[in-house]
Scaffold this motif. Sequence first.
Motif, PDB file in Angstrom:
ATOM      1  N   GLY A  70      -5.590   6.011   3.814  1.00 31.43           N
ATOM      2  CA  GLY A  70      -5.032   5.477   2.400  1.00 31.43           C
ATOM      3  C   GLY A  70      -5.885   4.365   2.087  1.00 31.43           C
ATOM      4  N   SER A  71      -5.886   3.366   3.090  1.00 28.43           N
ATOM      5  CA  SER A  71      -6.726   2.161   2.636  1.00 28.43           C
ATOM      6  C   SER A  71      -8.037   2.333   2.197  1.00 28.43           C
ATOM      7  CB  SER A  71      -6.774   1.036   3.978  1.00 28.43           C
ATOM      8  OG  SER A  71      -5.342   0.726   4.333  1.00 28.43           O
ATOM      9  N   ALA A  83      -4.462   5.393  -5.098  1.00 29.42           N
ATOM     10  CA  ALA A  83      -5.477   6.278  -4.795  1.00 29.42           C
ATOM     11  C   ALA A  83      -5.131   7.509  -4.068  1.00 29.42           C
ATOM     12  CB  ALA A  83      -6.566   5.551  -3.830  1.00 29.42           C
ATOM     13  N   ASP A  84      -3.803   7.999  -4.324  1.00 30.91           N
ATOM     14  CA  ASP A  84      -3.245   9.237  -3.584  1.00 30.91           C
ATOM     15  C   ASP A  84      -4.295  10.405  -3.960  1.00 30.91           C
ATOM     16  OD1 ASP A  84      -0.430   8.234  -2.930  1.00 30.91           O
ATOM     17  OD2 ASP A  84      -0.925   7.306  -4.621  1.00 30.91           O
ATOM     18  N   ARG A 109      -8.251   3.689  -1.241  1.00 33.81           N
ATOM     19  CA  ARG A 109      -8.182   2.511  -2.181  1.00 33.81           C
ATOM     20  C   ARG A 109      -9.342   1.865  -2.270  1.00 33.81           C
ATOM     21  NH1 ARG A 109      -3.814  -2.381  -1.642  1.00 33.81           N
ATOM     22  NH2 ARG A 109      -4.100  -3.180  -3.867  1.00 33.81           N
ATOM     23  N   LYS A 155     -11.764   3.912  -4.541  1.00 33.20           N
ATOM     24  CA  LYS A 155     -11.329   3.812  -5.895  1.00 33.20           C
ATOM     25  C   LYS A 155     -11.523   2.646  -6.717  1.00 33.20           C
ATOM     26  CE  LYS A 155      -8.020   6.206  -8.838  1.00 33.20           C
ATOM     27  NZ  LYS A 155      -6.623   7.155  -8.838  1.00 33.20           N
ATOM     28  N   THR A 156     -11.569   1.611  -6.062  1.00 32.66           N
ATOM     29  CA  THR A 156     -11.698   0.369  -6.877  1.00 32.66           C
ATOM     30  C   THR A 156     -13.175   0.143  -7.084  1.00 32.66           C
ATOM     31  OG1 THR A 156     -11.963  -0.847  -4.613  1.00 32.66           O
ATOM     32  CG2 THR A 156      -9.680  -0.930  -5.470  1.00 32.66           C
ATOM     33  N   HIS A 190      -0.122   7.286   2.014  1.00 30.91           N
ATOM     34  CA  HIS A 190       0.161   7.182   0.774  1.00 30.91           C
ATOM     35  C   HIS A 190       0.565   5.917   0.174  1.00 30.91           C
ATOM     36  CE1 HIS A 190      -0.778  11.300  -0.520  1.00 30.91           C
ATOM     37  NE2 HIS A 190      -0.072  11.652   0.625  1.00 30.91           N
ATOM     38  N   ALA A 208      -2.622   3.817   0.096  1.00 27.03           N
ATOM     39  CA  ALA A 208      -3.499   4.139  -0.945  1.00 27.03           C
ATOM     40  C   ALA A 208      -3.300   3.437  -2.046  1.00 27.03           C
ATOM     41  CB  ALA A 208      -3.374   5.702  -1.194  1.00 27.03           C
ATOM     42  N   ALA A 209      -2.048   3.132  -2.291  1.00 27.13           N
ATOM     43  CA  ALA A 209      -1.637   2.337  -3.549  1.00 27.13           C
ATOM     44  C   ALA A 209      -2.399   2.702  -4.820  1.00 27.13           C
ATOM     45  CB  ALA A 209      -1.965   0.781  -3.319  1.00 27.13           C
ATOM     46  N   GLN A 234     -14.984  -0.524   2.181  1.00 30.18           N
ATOM     47  CA  GLN A 234     -14.993  -1.443   1.032  1.00 30.18           C
ATOM     48  C   GLN A 234     -16.442  -1.930   0.766  1.00 30.18           C
ATOM     49  OE1 GLN A 234     -11.786  -2.540  -0.973  1.00 30.18           O
ATOM     50  NE2 GLN A 234     -13.974  -2.192  -2.140  1.00 30.18           N
TER      51      GLN A 234
END
Length: 264
Positions: A27-28, A61-62, A31, A34-35, A55, A58-59, A158
């Motif tokens: 999930g991380s 970004a599910d 995220r 997606k950013t 999930h 993911a905050a 990231q």
Amino acid sequence: MNAPSNSAIADRLRIVLVGTQHPGNIGSAARAMKTMGLSKLVLVAPEKAPDRDTHAMAAGADDLVEAAPVFASLADAVADCQWVLGATARSRRIQLEPLHPRDAASRAVVAAAGGPVALVFGRERTGLDNEELQLCHAAVHIPSDPAFSSLNLAAAVQVLSYELRCALLGDAEGAVERVRTPPPGEGAASHAELEGFFGQLAETLEQIDFHKGRAPESAMRKLRRLYLRANLDGAEIRLLRGVLADAQRMARLAGQASDREKIG
């Protein structure tokens, strides 16, 4: 032919997580992607399937997690890719061209203009193993502080996602000129085509007794690097495989003649 748009190139950039041990890290990573405008997440043999922790981390970004295909092996996950980059924390026996994250991202964006590109991240504790690294065209190492070099999986994703974003928004071509091997262009052989060629090459070398009793691994590593640097296209792969097929046929005929002489 018009060059693909940035959004089309971004769609060809694939983040591949191999053997993820903690579902929350999936999930991380989603995220982090997606950013930076990336959406293609791929999972290879995760130890645990995505769950509530996934999930939660993911905050938002599910959708990336839910759309992520799951493969049994890295070879399957990158079979259609034209360029595969392995993120590795340390030098290994598999010698790959080392790239700085900025140069790696620039090359990835240029290569993605011609087809799918994969950036591969390994297990949280042990990273990618040597067999998995051997499937990569080049390696990227994030130059963290040697006194505290351990980087969380999502943090590594990231960093590379950010560099990809910068390359998409800027001039990727300039950075590509600084690296030794240009990225593959349109029409480049897929990963599956290359692996098929390498498999046939290994069989042929065995049949003609090229190794003369020596371990074949060292020669194959060097040959893989040589051919990967050539950025072969599909037609060139077919030509080389035709040459190998003839060599295999001649080796079989020679073996049959030798058997007849022994019987006679």
